[in-house]
Design an enzyme around this catalytic site. Structure first.
Site, mmCIF file in Angstrom:
data_model
loop_
_atom_site.group_PDB
_atom_site.id
_atom_site.type_symbol
_atom_site.label_atom_id
_atom_site.label_comp_id
_atom_site.label_asym_id
_atom_site.label_seq_id
_atom_site.Cartn_x
_atom_site.Cartn_y
_atom_site.Cartn_z
ATOM 1 N N GLU A 21 0.840 -1.200 0.000
ATOM 2 C CA GLU A 21 0.000 0.000 0.000
ATOM 3 C C GLU A 21 0.877 1.253 0.000
ATOM 4 O O GLU A 21 2.015 1.227 0.469
ATOM 5 C CB GLU A 21 -0.892 0.012 1.248
ATOM 6 C CG GLU A 21 -2.345 -0.274 0.972
ATOM 7 C CD GLU A 21 -3.083 0.829 0.213
ATOM 8 O OE1 GLU A 21 -2.451 1.665 -0.480
ATOM 9 O OE2 GLU A 21 -4.317 0.848 0.314
ATOM 10 N N ASP A 22 0.332 2.357 -0.497
ATOM 11 C CA ASP A 22 1.049 3.624 -0.391
ATOM 12 C C ASP A 22 0.930 4.179 1.036
ATOM 13 O O ASP A 22 1.899 4.599 1.630
ATOM 14 C CB ASP A 22 0.545 4.651 -1.421
ATOM 15 C CG ASP A 22 -0.971 4.808 -1.424
ATOM 16 O OD1 ASP A 22 -1.676 4.094 -0.681
ATOM 17 O OD2 ASP A 22 -1.471 5.661 -2.187
ATOM 18 N N ASP A 58 -4.305 4.953 6.362
ATOM 19 C CA ASP A 58 -4.849 6.153 7.015
ATOM 20 C C ASP A 58 -5.882 5.673 8.054
ATOM 21 O O ASP A 58 -5.533 5.377 9.194
ATOM 22 C CB ASP A 58 -5.445 7.032 5.912
ATOM 23 C CG ASP A 58 -5.975 8.368 6.390
ATOM 24 O OD1 ASP A 58 -5.502 8.865 7.423
ATOM 25 O OD2 ASP A 58 -6.851 8.935 5.711
ATOM 26 N N PHE A 105 -2.387 15.859 5.387
ATOM 27 C CA PHE A 105 -2.559 15.461 3.992
ATOM 28 C C PHE A 105 -1.252 15.625 3.224
ATOM 29 O O PHE A 105 -0.649 16.697 3.209
ATOM 30 C CB PHE A 105 -3.671 16.272 3.324
ATOM 31 C CG PHE A 105 -3.994 15.770 1.952
ATOM 32 C CD1 PHE A 105 -4.699 14.581 1.783
ATOM 33 C CD2 PHE A 105 -3.577 16.456 0.828
ATOM 34 C CE1 PHE A 105 -4.981 14.086 0.509
ATOM 35 C CE2 PHE A 105 -3.857 15.972 -0.454
ATOM 36 C CZ PHE A 105 -4.559 14.785 -0.606
ATOM 37 N N ARG A 142 1.009 12.407 -8.416
ATOM 38 C CA ARG A 142 1.564 11.069 -8.194
ATOM 39 C C ARG A 142 2.987 10.950 -8.734
ATOM 40 O O ARG A 142 3.764 10.113 -8.299
ATOM 41 C CB ARG A 142 0.709 10.009 -8.902
ATOM 42 C CG ARG A 142 -0.694 9.847 -8.359
ATOM 43 C CD ARG A 142 -1.293 8.540 -8.896
ATOM 44 N NE ARG A 142 -2.740 8.516 -8.841
ATOM 45 C CZ ARG A 142 -3.454 8.131 -7.779
ATOM 46 N NH1 ARG A 142 -2.827 7.778 -6.678
ATOM 47 N NH2 ARG A 142 -4.756 8.108 -7.819
#
Ligand code: IMP
Ligand code: MG
Length: 180
Positions: free
Chosen positions: A102-103, A106, A155, A168
């Site tokens: 996963e990036d 959260d 964020f 990205r």
């Protein structure tokens, strides 16, 4: 590194490309040691995880395979709270060790959704490798097994992480600038 602007918002440098690559090399060594000779299947969660997956996978120095699933749970800058699976798995994963890439973790909902989904395929084991983890935001499931960087609940963009599809391609990670 300079600040960048998307949608009228300013983002400032947060994690350099060099630090990201150094940490990915460490994770690659760790995973290589732990999965040597076990033919693990890495599952990259698109879209955000593709740069991390590409770099991490090239640091794996034992036989391994990689495949891709596509999920979507974010709109703009906040989680929609639902995981829409867009593209599924075709690989044989029964009795194989699986590592989800996963990036960022959260709220944990995306990963939780993935884990539930994978259960149906009876893998030998499932671990989670994430480049970034926001421990203060976690409301669902447990901490990821392999974490590049634990960060506060702010964020961020870059290195696969987007703001409505943009940013990205940044090779480093940037954080939304605080109001002065
Ligand atoms: P979770 O389901 O709340 O854990 O969210 C995971 C997904 O939300 C990630 O795969 C990202 O696509 C997205 N996400 C979470 N935090 C951020 C962020 O700070 N910037 C961009 N995308 C994020
Ligand atoms: Mg994502």
């Amino acid at each position: 590194m300079n600040q960048v602007t998307y949608q009228g918002l300013t983002f400032v440098p947060y994690i350099t490309a060099e630090r990201i690559q150094a940490r990915i090399a460490e994770l690659g060594r760790q995973l290589t040691d732990e999965y040597r000779g076990r033919n693990p299947l890495f599952i990259c969660v698109l879209n955000g995880a593709f740069p991390f997956a590409a770099d991490l996978f090239r640091q794996i120095e034992t036989d391994a395979e990689i495949t891709f699933v596509r999920l979507k749970s974010y709109e703009g800058m906040s989680s929609t709270g639902t995981v829409k699976q867009v593209m599924g798995l075709t690989e044989e994963i029964k009795d194989r060790p699986v590592i989800i890439i996963e990036d960022i973790v959260d709220t944990g909902r995306t990963i939780q959704g993935m884990l539930e989904y994978l259960k149906g395929f009876s893998p030998a084991s499932v671990k989670v490798a994430t480049l970034l983890f926001k421990p203060e935001s976690l409301v669902c499931g447990s901490d990821p097994d392999y974490v590049g960087f634990s960060i506060p609940s702010k964020f961020i963009i870059g290195f696969g992480l987007d703001i409505d599809g943009m940013a990205r391609n940044l090779p480093a990670i940037y954080v939304l600038k605080e109001e002065e």
